[in-house]
Design an enzyme around this catalytic site. Structure first.
Site, mmCIF file in Angstrom:
data_model
loop_
_atom_site.group_PDB
_atom_site.id
_atom_site.type_symbol
_atom_site.label_atom_id
_atom_site.label_comp_id
_atom_site.label_asym_id
_atom_site.label_seq_id
_atom_site.Cartn_x
_atom_site.Cartn_y
_atom_site.Cartn_z
ATOM 1 N N ILE A 296 0.730 -1.225 0.044
ATOM 2 C CA ILE A 296 0.047 0.041 -0.037
ATOM 3 C C ILE A 296 0.965 1.264 0.161
ATOM 4 C CG2 ILE A 296 -1.660 -1.164 1.170
ATOM 5 C CD1 ILE A 296 -1.111 0.515 3.446
ATOM 6 N N ASP A 297 2.387 1.113 0.247
ATOM 7 C CA ASP A 297 3.055 2.166 0.424
ATOM 8 C C ASP A 297 3.406 2.851 -0.854
ATOM 9 O OD1 ASP A 297 2.943 2.230 3.155
ATOM 10 O OD2 ASP A 297 4.791 0.892 3.153
ATOM 11 N N MET B 187 -0.549 5.889 6.944
ATOM 12 C CA MET B 187 0.674 5.000 6.884
ATOM 13 C C MET B 187 1.577 5.440 5.720
ATOM 14 S SD MET B 187 -0.753 1.190 7.326
ATOM 15 C CE MET B 187 -1.090 0.589 8.724
#
Length: 412
Positions: A142-143, A187
């Protein structure tokens, strides 16, 4: 016999099972007799804990379709850093023995930066040994911080969740006629791609979040206070999106608790950038203030998944099998965005050693000059990645997923 084995590792996403589905479906079509899944990543392979995914397909004709839209990791995960094969070959010898016992032709590793480290080391070991076992990596995170791929599976869905949640939070914070500040911690330890996606929440009638801070630009406490104070002169509510990994002008993490203990891959374990900023702004400005950490839902909200994301994840898994069929090894599949007005991608590959342990940062021209927002280049990059809705199956009003595979079926 021609068999393969696939693992998932690292952090979960809404799309990593779609990549697994792509591997399984294409491998089945390619004539692999058995498609094994390592339970809890490379740890399961080392302990000889695997499941036969070929049997799962035979038992349930809708298995692939259900797997495609199930969040997290069907095979389970781990965070184990393999040693250098040239220094500690024994662990690789054990893996090689297990592979030979199962007649493994190809190993597929689905994961992020650290998982590609595992793929790289296995490929290097087998090449040095003169083995014909092929090793292919399939990206996810997801980064969105893997090098040499336009974007990564999991990111589009997480970005869609972030943008949706920020928009909903903005509506929530605007209802009272009092001055207030809301901080959303998102995040992103080393790169700010996911936090940047908060800008997609904006519409012609809604300018939220008003401030966005990414790790790529050093965070100025003084400027943040100034910017927030200025905004509150003309409006009642300010919504700030902040990456968990922002650092101050001295290079130190802005966090309530930058733990001294690193994780197994040497990454600092962060906690509370939003909470720390809440304290800073609260002390400086005195207005009503709260912080919210989006946390786990960013990576498991399949009810808000991007169909583009899941389809591309599936395509990358399938492309990995195609590489193996061509006899290639030591590669990671990639997404290449065509240079055209209409969004279109093709699947390619890159030597995995060029990807492992690297970090793709947000380009500076995707961030505004003051470092408190993103530019139109970022918006143009992000928009296609969140497109499309996934048809979900519901039971009693809730999304229906596959049972957690690694807890229900193993063979030793």
């Amino acid at each position: 016999m021609k068999n393969c084995i696939v693992i998932q590792s690292g952090g979960p996403t809404a799309a990593i099972n779609a990549s697994l589905a792509g591997v399984i479906k294409r491998a089945s079509e390619a004539g692999y007799d058995h498609i094994y899944g390592g339970i809890n990543g490379i740890v399961g392979v080392l302990s000889q804990k695997v499941m036969d995914l070929t049997e799962k397909m035979a038992e349930d004709p809708d298995f692939i379709e259900k797997l495609y839209r199930t969040p997290a990791m069907y095979l389970g995960s781990c965070r184990l850093r393999l040693p250098d094969p040239n220094v500690e070959p024994a662990i690789y010898d054990a893996l090689y023995s297990h592979f030979k016992r199962l007649d493994i032709d190809t190993f597929f590793g689905i994961g992020g930066n650290d998982s590609m480290d595992t793929v790289m080391k296995l490929a290097s070991y087998f090449k040095k040994k003169g083995s014909s076992i092929k090793v292919i990596g399939v990206p996810k995170t997801i980064d969105n911080d893997l090098l040499y791929t336009d974007h990564t599976p999991g990111f589009g869905s997480a970005a869609k969740y972030v943008a949706t949640t920020i928009r909903e939070m903005a509506y929530d914070t605007m209802i009272y006629p009092v001055k207030s500040i809301t901080i959303a911690e998102i995040m992103g330890r080393d790169s700010g791609w996911l936090t940047a996606a908060s800008a997609l929440a904006r519409t012609k009638d809604l300018n939220a979040p008003q401030l966005i801070y990414l790790p790529e630009v050093l965070f100025s406490v003084k400027e943040c206070i100034e910017d927030t104070k200025m905004l509150l002169k003309n409006r009642n509510s300010v919504l700030i999106a902040v990456s968990e990994g922002i650092r101050d002008t001295d290079g130190d993490y802005i966090s309530a608790s930058a733990l001294e203990k690193d994780d197994k891959f040497g990454h600092a374990q962060l906690s509370g950038a939003g909470k720390a900023l809440e304290h800073i702004l609260g002390q400086a400005l005195g207005f009503k203030i709260r912080s919210v950490e989006l946390n786990i839902p960013q990576r498991c909200a399949t009810h808000l998944a991007s169909k583009t994301d899941l389809d591309e994840a599936f395509g990358l898994g399938s492309a990995a099998v195609c590489l193996a069929e061509e006899g290639k090894t030591g590669l990671m599949t990639t997404i290449q965005r065509d240079d055209s007005e209409n969004y279109h991608v093709t699947y390619g590959s890159v030597p995995v050693y060029e990807v492992a342990n690297g970090v793709k940062k947000v380009p500076r021209d995707f961030i505004n000059e003051r470092g408190n927002d993103v530019t139109e280049k970022m918006i143009d990059y992000l928009k296609p990645l969140i497109k499309g809705e996934v048809d979900m199956s519901y039971n009693d009003g809730l999304p229906e997923f596959l049972p957690v595979g690694h807890l229900t079926s193993t063979i030793d």
